[in-house]
Design a protein around this motif. Structure first.
Motif, PDB file in Angstrom:
ATOM      1  N   ALA A  22     -57.793  27.467  -1.413  1.00 10.09           N
ATOM      2  CA  ALA A  22     -57.973  28.142  -2.754  1.00 10.09           C
ATOM      3  C   ALA A  22     -58.767  29.383  -2.552  1.00 10.09           C
ATOM      4  N   SER A  23     -58.460  30.420  -3.074  1.00 11.24           N
ATOM      5  CA  SER A  23     -59.183  31.630  -3.132  1.00 11.24           C
ATOM      6  C   SER A  23     -60.479  31.421  -4.069  1.00 11.24           C
ATOM      7  N   ALA A  24     -61.590  32.132  -3.680  1.00  9.38           N
ATOM      8  CA  ALA A  24     -62.847  32.128  -4.614  1.00  9.38           C
ATOM      9  C   ALA A  24     -62.805  32.432  -5.725  1.00  9.38           C
ATOM     10  N   ALA A  25     -61.873  33.426  -6.343  1.00 11.76           N
ATOM     11  CA  ALA A  25     -62.047  33.736  -7.555  1.00 11.76           C
ATOM     12  C   ALA A  25     -60.519  34.254  -7.848  1.00 11.76           C
ATOM     13  N   PHE A  26     -59.876  34.202  -8.950  1.00 12.04           N
ATOM     14  CA  PHE A  26     -58.504  34.602  -9.006  1.00 12.04           C
ATOM     15  C   PHE A  26     -58.599  35.946  -9.857  1.00 12.04           C
ATOM     16  N   ALA A  27     -57.715  37.016  -9.279  1.00 12.28           N
ATOM     17  CA  ALA A  27     -57.565  38.030 -10.005  1.00 12.28           C
ATOM     18  C   ALA A  27     -56.863  37.955 -11.228  1.00 12.28           C
ATOM     19  N   GLU A  28     -56.881  38.616 -12.310  1.00 14.79           N
ATOM     20  CA  GLU A  28     -56.470  38.576 -13.589  1.00 14.79           C
ATOM     21  C   GLU A  28     -55.658  39.875 -13.650  1.00 14.79           C
ATOM     22  N   GLN A  29     -54.450  39.755 -13.829  1.00 13.36           N
ATOM     23  CA  GLN A  29     -53.734  40.966 -14.161  1.00 13.36           C
ATOM     24  C   GLN A  29     -52.770  41.007 -15.607  1.00 13.36           C
ATOM     25  N   GLY A  30     -52.283  42.007 -15.901  1.00 11.77           N
ATOM     26  CA  GLY A  30     -51.207  41.912 -16.888  1.00 11.77           C
ATOM     27  C   GLY A  30     -52.323  42.721 -18.278  1.00 11.77           C
ATOM     28  N   THR A  31     -51.616  42.519 -19.390  1.00  9.31           N
ATOM     29  CA  THR A  31     -52.375  42.891 -20.531  1.00  9.31           C
ATOM     30  C   THR A  31     -53.674  42.311 -21.062  1.00  9.31           C
ATOM     31  N   ALA A  32     -54.656  43.087 -21.473  1.00 15.50           N
ATOM     32  CA  ALA A  32     -55.858  42.694 -21.881  1.00 15.50           C
ATOM     33  C   ALA A  32     -55.717  41.508 -22.721  1.00 15.50           C
ATOM     34  N   GLY A  33     -56.626  40.343 -22.438  1.00 11.64           N
ATOM     35  CA  GLY A  33     -56.742  39.236 -23.275  1.00 11.64           C
ATOM     36  C   GLY A  33     -55.616  38.272 -22.872  1.00 11.64           C
ATOM     37  N   GLN A  34     -54.793  38.298 -21.749  1.00 12.47           N
ATOM     38  CA  GLN A  34     -53.943  37.245 -21.173  1.00 12.47           C
ATOM     39  C   GLN A  34     -54.835  36.194 -20.497  1.00 12.47           C
ATOM     40  N   SER A  35     -54.230  35.004 -20.589  1.00 10.63           N
ATOM     41  CA  SER A  35     -54.940  33.965 -20.115  1.00 10.63           C
ATOM     42  C   SER A  35     -54.805  33.455 -18.808  1.00 10.63           C
ATOM     43  N   ASP A  36     -53.724  34.212 -18.104  1.00 12.14           N
ATOM     44  CA  ASP A  36     -53.331  33.809 -16.570  1.00 12.14           C
ATOM     45  C   ASP A  36     -54.306  34.255 -15.751  1.00 12.14           C
ATOM     46  N   GLN A  37     -54.556  33.558 -14.703  1.00  7.32           N
ATOM     47  CA  GLN A  37     -55.259  33.722 -13.623  1.00  7.32           C
ATOM     48  C   GLN A  37     -54.390  33.906 -12.438  1.00  7.32           C
ATOM     49  N   THR A  38     -53.349  34.541 -12.323  1.00  7.10           N
ATOM     50  CA  THR A  38     -52.417  34.606 -11.374  1.00  7.10           C
ATOM     51  C   THR A  38     -51.999  36.169 -11.402  1.00  7.10           C
ATOM     52  N   ASP A  40     -48.861  37.011 -10.289  1.00  6.88           N
ATOM     53  CA  ASP A  40     -47.514  37.007 -10.197  1.00  6.88           C
ATOM     54  C   ASP A  40     -46.691  36.671 -11.085  1.00  6.88           C
ATOM     55  N   LEU A  41     -47.109  35.712 -12.033  1.00  9.20           N
ATOM     56  CA  LEU A  41     -46.508  35.211 -13.267  1.00  9.20           C
ATOM     57  C   LEU A  41     -46.895  35.316 -14.612  1.00  9.20           C
ATOM     58  N   ASN A  42     -45.958  35.311 -15.460  1.00 10.48           N
ATOM     59  CA  ASN A  42     -46.811  35.366 -16.836  1.00 10.48           C
ATOM     60  C   ASN A  42     -45.666  34.980 -17.810  1.00 10.48           C
ATOM     61  N   CYS A  43     -45.861  34.896 -19.078  1.00  9.99           N
ATOM     62  CA  CYS A  43     -45.346  34.102 -20.129  1.00  9.99           C
ATOM     63  C   CYS A  43     -43.842  35.148 -20.235  1.00  9.99           C
ATOM     64  N   VAL A  64     -40.278  26.655 -21.613  1.00 10.89           N
ATOM     65  CA  VAL A  64     -41.144  27.922 -21.374  1.00 10.89           C
ATOM     66  C   VAL A  64     -40.739  28.413 -20.435  1.00 10.89           C
ATOM     67  N   THR A  65     -40.131  29.704 -20.653  1.00 10.04           N
ATOM     68  CA  THR A  65     -39.744  30.604 -19.454  1.00 10.04           C
ATOM     69  C   THR A  65     -40.860  31.613 -18.801  1.00 10.04           C
ATOM     70  N   LEU A  66     -40.984  31.503 -17.416  1.00 10.18           N
ATOM     71  CA  LEU A  66     -41.930  32.429 -16.940  1.00 10.18           C
ATOM     72  C   LEU A  66     -41.168  33.434 -16.286  1.00 10.18           C
ATOM     73  N   ALA A  67     -41.744  34.513 -16.062  1.00 13.61           N
ATOM     74  CA  ALA A  67     -41.433  35.656 -15.250  1.00 13.61           C
ATOM     75  C   ALA A  67     -42.221  36.405 -14.447  1.00 13.61           C
ATOM     76  N   GLY A  68     -42.063  37.362 -13.749  1.00 16.64           N
ATOM     77  CA  GLY A  68     -42.870  38.049 -12.995  1.00 16.64           C
ATOM     78  C   GLY A  68     -43.809  38.855 -13.840  1.00 16.64           C
ATOM     79  N   ASP A  69     -45.237  38.915 -13.287  1.00 15.71           N
ATOM     80  CA  ASP A  69     -46.146  39.838 -14.158  1.00 15.71           C
ATOM     81  C   ASP A  69     -45.942  41.116 -13.831  1.00 15.71           C
ATOM     82  N   TRP A  70     -45.409  41.989 -14.751  1.00 18.67           N
ATOM     83  CA  TRP A  70     -45.008  43.214 -14.274  1.00 18.67           C
ATOM     84  C   TRP A  70     -46.107  44.219 -13.969  1.00 18.67           C
ATOM     85  N   ASP A  71     -47.399  43.633 -14.191  1.00 19.08           N
ATOM     86  CA  ASP A  71     -48.523  44.374 -14.012  1.00 19.08           C
ATOM     87  C   ASP A  71     -49.192  44.156 -12.589  1.00 19.08           C
TER      88      ASP A  71
END
Length: 588
Positions: A22-38, A40-43, A64-71
């Motif tokens: 497990a990595s020490a901390a998760f990077a958070e990508q995508g639009t501000a306010g997103q709850s994902d911590q990966t 690669d994937l987003n809603c 629920v469908t997930l797809a690539g985190d375009w950011d």
């Protein structure tokens, strides 16, 4: 490709799982306010389209469908290993350049894999999860498998909320309805001028019980009819206006008629109509009154210009705050105090705002009244002092008697030689003979207060306060309630047995007269001050303190006094604020 599939099959074994870190901390990508911590994937799609939560109803059927985190920043030197807990992965879809359709995402035993160099596409690469039948959450974990070492590292997780059916229903409690005088309702106020300038804006944001954005058609009505202009309400739907899901904004313009109206709000979703709590808006009439108040009561003479000395508000006949333009401020004594009229933009009429007036004290101590005027409407006059140095300090307890362990308020008041309050902000310090007190604040209108906590033992407490270099004292009794007055009687000679009476005693020169001053048993052990006045001709002087005595167990004090020259004197006792009657004696 067959070789790759075999390699992946071999990797998804106990030995692979043992290499996962497990990595020490998760990077958070995508639009501000997103709850994902990966990264690669987003809603991508759900019952409620929300990048923040991807919420879905927990009915065991919905997906629920997930797809690539375009950011996200997708690497090309690793393959993917994706798992889910709390929901089932039921299908995958995807495509990649040079691959057979669907071969960059592979579902094997509920686990998704993708080859080294796969670039998870925001639209084409999808993972579908089946909702559980009970409310809860699912966690999708994304691992990167190094193409050289075969070690899998947890890149991050995506948490999805599954709620009861009721959780997706429109909720007024979670939704917000704001009123303001600017677009976006940033300036919170429910009033505007009746002529429509400025307008009143109504901003509605729809949310579900699960606190996710909701869509719906929002409609408003305003009663009574006639308060708004013909084009006074702009209708909007809470869809994707201004790129905000579930948001609608309305502009309401006054017709020129002052008054208060009710804005009805309703939201339609399909065949369901949900009324929201109405909002009240006010269209203000012309200026009717101006009220001025002190922000600063006293300034030091020759102190220079000080901003925000006097404040004011303006209202219409119904008591609504109104905008005040072109106001002028006037000082009644410009040789002592000059004032500056406020700029128009100092006051916008909102209940949370006020007009502000600057003032400047000259070099002469005194006072002046300040008034504000607009057209024919004038405010009340407020007094502003230009004060000299501290001359007197008085200390007063709110009660002359305090029960042991009880509280009282101590008020310190400082004045200059002309009896004016010293300049606001003067520092107050105090020393107590017993008990404790909260800190004194700096003076305002010459006064400062503190809360006093009395000790549990009885006696007289004295407070010594200092303002500048001037001291003042005050005292109170801690213990049994004292009588409203004490008694005072006298006898010739030095005696504690008397007989004592209230007649004026006449003694020879250098002969003693004894005064018995009594305050009752509640005064036992307390200090009594002896006051004396002198008669010259037909005029008596003021009483002044000459000495003090400690009361005995019965609350009595005996004061023996004589005079070697002719004199006509009067004596009385004082315990805190309680005084005995005055009794006289003459020496001939």
């Amino acid at each position: 490709m067959k070789i790759w599939k075999k390699a992946v099959s071999a990797l998804v074994t106990a030995s692979l799982l043992a290499t996962m870190t497990a990595s020490a901390a998760f990077a958070e990508q995508g639009t501000a306010g997103q709850s994902d911590q990966t990264d690669d994937l987003n809603c991508f799609a759900a019952a409620v389209i929300s990048l923040a939560t991807c919420s879905q109803v927990a009915d065991g059927i919905s997906t629920v469908t997930l797809a690539g985190d375009w950011d996200g920043d997708h690497g090309s030197s690793y393959s993917y290993y994706i798992t889910a807990t709390g929901a089932s992965i039921i299908s995958v879809a995807g495509d990649c350049s040079g691959c057979d359709p669907g071969e960059d995402f592979v579902l094997t035993g509920g686990i998704v894999t993708a080859p080294t160099g796969a670039d998870i596409n925001h639209v084409e690469d999808q993972i579908v999860l089946r909702a559980p039948s009970a409310p809860g959450s699912a966690v999708v974990s994304v691992y990167h498998i190094d193409g050289t070492t075969g070690i899998a590292t947890l890149d991050g997780t995506l948490t999805i909320t599954f709620t009861a059916t009721s959780g997706l229903a429109l909720s007024e409690a979670k939704s917000s309805v704001k009123v303001g005088t600017a677009p976006g309702c940033a300036t919170a106020t429910t009033a505007a001028e009746a002529d429509g300038a400025p307008s009143i804006f109504l901003c509605v944001t729809l949310k579900t019980a699960n606190n996710t954005e909701a869509n719906g058609a929002v409609a408003v009505t305003l009663t009574p009819v006639g308060l708004i202009s013909d084009d006074g309400v702009s209708f909007a739907q809470a869809s994707s206006e201004d790129s905000v899901v579930g948001y609608a904004e309305f502009e309401i313009k006054g017709s020129g008629l002052p008054g208060t109206g009710t804005v009805g709000i309703s939201v339609t979703q399909g065949s369901t109509n949900t009324p929201f709590t109405p909002k009240t808006v006010t269209f203000t009439g012309p200026l009717a009154s101006i009220t001025a108040t002190n922000k600063i009561f006293a300034m030091a003479k020759d102190d220079g210009s000080t901003p925000d000395v006097v404040r004011f508000t303006a209202k219409d006949a119904a008591g609504n705050f109104v905008e005040l333009l072109g106001a002028t401020a006037t000082s009644s004594a410009t040789t002592i105090l000059t004032v500056t009229s406020p700029a128009d933009d100092d006051f916008d009429g909102a209940s949370t705002d006020v007009g502000k007036i600057s003032a400047d004290c000259a070099g002469t101590a005194g006072s002046a009244t300040v008034t504000v005027k607009s057209g024919t409407i004038s405010s009340n006059a407020v007094t502003v002092y230009c004060s000299g140095a501290v001359a007197t300090v008085t200390v007063v307890f709110s009660s002359p008697t305090i029960v042991p362990g009880g509280t009282a308020t101590i008020t310190v008041e400082a004045k200059d030689a002309g009896g004016r309050p010293v300049d606001d902000g003067s520092l107050v310090s105090a020393i107590l003979s017993a008990g404790a007190a909260t800190p004194f604040g700096n003076t305002s209108n010459g006064k400062s207060t503190a809360t006093y906590l009395a000790p549990f033992n009885t006696g007289v407490v004295t407070a010594l306060a200092t303002v500048g270099s001037v001291n003042g004292t005050g005292s109170a009794n801690v213990g049994t309630t004292l009588p409203g007055t004490g008694t005072n009687a006298s006898a010739l000679g030095v005696t504690n047995s008397g007989p004592f009476d209230t007649t004026t005693k006449v003694a020879g020169l250098s002969k003693y007269v004894t005064f018995k001053l009594s305050f009752g048993s509640g005064a036992a052990g307390q200090t009594v001050t002896i006051l004396r006045a002198t008669k010259t001709g037909t005029t008596w002087s003021a009483f002044t303190a000459v000495t003090s005595r400690i009361a005995d167990g019965s609350g009595n004090v005996y004061y023996y006094v004589r005079s070697s020259s002719a004199a006509w004197l009067s004596f009385q006792g004082k315990l805190t604020t309680v005084l005995t009657p005055a009794r006289q004696a003459r020496w001939l």
